[in-house]
Design a protein around this motif. Structure first.
Motif, PDB file in Angstrom:
ATOM      1  N   SER A 284      -5.542   1.217   3.888  1.00 43.24           N
ATOM      2  CA  SER A 284      -5.655   0.263   2.782  1.00 43.24           C
ATOM      3  C   SER A 284      -6.996  -0.471   2.744  1.00 43.24           C
ATOM      4  CB  SER A 284      -4.517  -0.759   2.855  1.00 43.24           C
ATOM      5  OG  SER A 284      -4.623  -1.544   4.027  1.00 43.24           O
TER       6      SER A 284
ATOM      7  N   SER B 252      -6.251  -6.891  -2.302  1.00 38.58           N
ATOM      8  CA  SER B 252      -7.509  -6.151  -2.433  1.00 38.58           C
ATOM      9  C   SER B 252      -8.695  -7.092  -2.570  1.00 38.58           C
ATOM     10  CB  SER B 252      -7.433  -5.262  -3.675  1.00 38.58           C
ATOM     11  OG  SER B 252      -8.651  -4.604  -3.877  1.00 38.58           O
TER      12      SER B 252
ATOM     13  N   LEU C 114      -2.909   0.377  -4.153  1.00 39.83           N
ATOM     14  CA  LEU C 114      -3.049  -0.896  -3.425  1.00 39.83           C
ATOM     15  C   LEU C 114      -2.809  -2.034  -4.409  1.00 39.83           C
ATOM     16  CD1 LEU C 114      -3.938  -2.475  -0.836  1.00 39.83           C
ATOM     17  CD2 LEU C 114      -6.270  -2.395  -1.750  1.00 39.83           C
TER      18      LEU C 114
ATOM     19  N   TRP D 241       0.856  -1.198   0.000  1.00 48.11           N
ATOM     20  CA  TRP D 241       0.000   0.000   0.000  1.00 48.11           C
ATOM     21  C   TRP D 241       0.883   1.237   0.000  1.00 48.11           C
ATOM     22  CZ3 TRP D 241      -4.435   2.395  -0.666  1.00 48.11           C
ATOM     23  CH2 TRP D 241      -4.765   3.536   0.074  1.00 48.11           C
TER      24      TRP D 241
END
Ligand code: FES
Length: 275
Positions: A84, A73, A68, A61
């Motif tokens: 993040s 994610s 990101l 991040w």
């Protein structure tokens, strides 16, 4: 020259009674083993890289620019570094053996594992079933995808739906990454890499064979379904590039993660165009 192998016996596949009794494993004299070898090396490189990165929990991040990495994610654990977790914290701290991207990584793996192209790739390169055209496989039996575990390949379309949701999340990540160091709009080389990766992930996902079937399968009259026909036509065009997109996206996923890792760790600084 062809390597000798066991004599044909009654059974299935190339040993079936209806097949020519050729003792040689293959009569091919070209370097037929190059494509499966390249495939296995390519897949291994990605799997090793992705596994290491999914577990290290560092440099995923970039707080200044809101970059990101797709491997983390969405980051929904309280173990994620501050800023993040775009979608909030859904779970508490995670032990180190659970990747912070645990929510989608298994589904992305299953999506690619059951992909019609990747099946071809690893059935040939990893299982030698068969390794190449006109090269007999070492297995005496062949049950295909008719029983466990390979019957699970039929679930591909459901992993496609989930991959569609993940593509939306990647797109969201790409949009909020247009963030400047001093707030507001920002634009750097990282944005280009992230956007290109997200666009190619969409192309790979939409070029999926299941997507093509969902768009235009089981229709008796295309003329009665102009929208689905149009969509099916577009997906069909993309679908011809599915193998290429499968490989290109493995590359862009690694490149995107690698670039973000370099910037997040301070090894390089992002090339900024705006803010
Ligand atoms: Fe490859 Fe669906 S066939 S992703």
């Amino acid at each position: 020259s062809a390597a000798p192998t066991r004599a044909p016996e009654s059974g299935t596949g190339v040993f079936g009674t209806g097949r020519a009794a050729i003792a040689a494993r293959t009569l091919r004299t070209d370097r037929w083993w190059v494509p499966p070898l390249a495939t296995v090396l390519g897949l291994a490189a990605f799997i090793i890289y992705a596994t290491v990165r999914a577990f290290v929990r560092t440099a995923y991040w970039v707080p200044d620019y809101h970059y990101l990495t797709p491997f983390y994610s969405p980051c929904v654990s309280t173990s994620c570094v501050e800023g993040s977790s775009h979608f909030g914290h859904w779970v508490g701290a995670l032990p180190s053996w659970i990747p912070l991207g645990f929510l989608v990584l298994p589904f992305l793996l299953l999506f690619r594992l059951t992909c019609y192209y990747y099946r071809k790739a690893y059935y040939r390169a990893v299982w030698f079933s068969p390794p190449a055209c006109a090269v007999s496989e070492p297995h005496a039996k062949y049950t295909g995808e008719t029983r466990l575990p390979l019957i699970i390949q039929n679930a591909h379309r459901y992993f496609f739906y989930i991959a569609g949701i993940v593509a939306v999340i990647n797109t969201y990540d790409a949009i909020i990454a247009f963030h400047g160091k001093s707030g507001g709009f920002g634009f750097g080389l990282g944005n280009i890499i992230i956007v290109v990766n997200a666009a190619l992930l969409w192309a790979y996902t939409l070029s999926c064979h299941s997507c093509r079937h969902i768009a235009g399968g089981r229709l008796k009259h295309f003329s009665a379904h102009p929208t689905r026909y149009w969509f099916w036509t577009q997906v069909s065009k993309l679908n011809t590039r599915h193998m290429l997109l499968a490989w290109v996206t493995l590359g862009t996923l690694m490149l995107t993660d690698f670039y973000i890792m370099l910037v997040a760790s301070g090894t390089i600084s992002d090339l900024r165009f705006v803010n």
